[in-house]
Write a protein that holds these residues in place. Sequence first.
Motif, PDB file in Angstrom:
ATOM      1  N   ARG A  31       0.886  -1.146  -0.077  1.00 19.18           N
ATOM      2  CA  ARG A  31       0.331   0.539  -0.364  1.00 19.18           C
ATOM      3  C   ARG A  31       1.099   1.500   0.118  1.00 19.18           C
ATOM      4  NH1 ARG A  31      -4.453   1.044   4.905  1.00 19.18           N
ATOM      5  NH2 ARG A  31      -2.582   0.817   6.232  1.00 19.18           N
ATOM      6  N   GLY A  83      -1.065   3.577  -2.062  1.00 20.03           N
ATOM      7  CA  GLY A  83      -2.182   3.439  -2.026  1.00 20.03           C
ATOM      8  C   GLY A  83      -2.734   2.974  -3.009  1.00 20.03           C
ATOM      9  N   ASP A 131      -4.379  -1.691  -2.108  1.00 15.80           N
ATOM     10  CA  ASP A 131      -4.641  -1.422  -0.716  1.00 15.80           C
ATOM     11  C   ASP A 131      -5.728  -2.079  -0.359  1.00 15.80           C
ATOM     12  OD1 ASP A 131      -5.865  -0.092   1.581  1.00 15.80           O
ATOM     13  OD2 ASP A 131      -6.553   1.205   1.428  1.00 15.80           O
ATOM     14  N   TRP A 182      -7.044  -3.249   2.247  1.00 16.35           N
ATOM     15  CA  TRP A 182      -8.276  -2.886   3.696  1.00 16.35           C
ATOM     16  C   TRP A 182      -9.670  -1.589   3.032  1.00 16.35           C
ATOM     17  CZ3 TRP A 182      -3.404  -2.643   4.543  1.00 16.35           C
ATOM     18  CH2 TRP A 182      -3.136  -3.828   5.199  1.00 16.35           C
TER      19      TRP A 182
END
Length: 279
Positions: free
Chosen positions: A125, A130, A133, A135
């Motif tokens: 990430r 990013g 990612d 998450w």
Amino acid sequence: MRIEERTRTRWVDQPAHVNRRPDLRLGTRSLLDRWGSVAGDRLTATHTVRTGTAEYTLVLNAPDWLGRRGMGEALADAVAELRAVDLTYGPTRPESLVSRLRRGEISAESYAPLADLVNRCAAMRAATDGWFDAWAVPGGFDPGGLLGGWAVERAAARLRAAGVHDYAVVSGADLVVRGQAPHGGPWRVAVHHPDAARAPLVLEMTAGAIGTSGVSGRRDHVVDPHTGEPARQWSAATVVGPDLSVADAYATALYAAGPAGLAWFPDGSPYRPLFADHS
């Protein structure tokens, strides 16, 4: 993230021909080409296994001192590792460690391999600004973008521990190779573009990994983590480097980010894009 060794790859500029055709093809229905003669002091085996989330093909080129029993045991150990990763870490399995982590029942530090998986996702990430990612998905942490590559690397480590240092492990259009192919030379890998009119890239490799996104022709399989919408900047992205989990994550992120992602590969980086093309 420490890299044990750099990729050993050589470009092959001329198209593959009858005497030097590829051993492996990525991005086509046919994975394996025939390699002709096999060195007299070697044993070879090819095995394909399907887990709950992926299909893997292992090609072993083992020394004859290992024996067929030893080679079979090495193969069984590697296959068991692939199955164990699927069962233990698969995000779609309710009782996997990843699912338990998402529900807050355990911490990442509860199990060393789980901590390694989480740390790799966090490192990617950061490395991709990013664009990769784990998450940014519904429900929380999902390492699926590099889980397959992580599983392959763990299976490859099992092969080396058993005395097999010449092998290829392939999952979809991603692979790890090491050492020599059964014919006694480097592994010749042809990476096919989804545009069938384009000639494939052909590489000779004795160590390293190739991670791909879009090469198999799949569309809308990568989501822009910033918008949640399917990524359509490029039609395909391929990254070569020492570790498949990293190369695969880079390819996924590059597919989503488009041209901006090329800045992630400065001169001297152990990872580099082979191709990244506009839709």
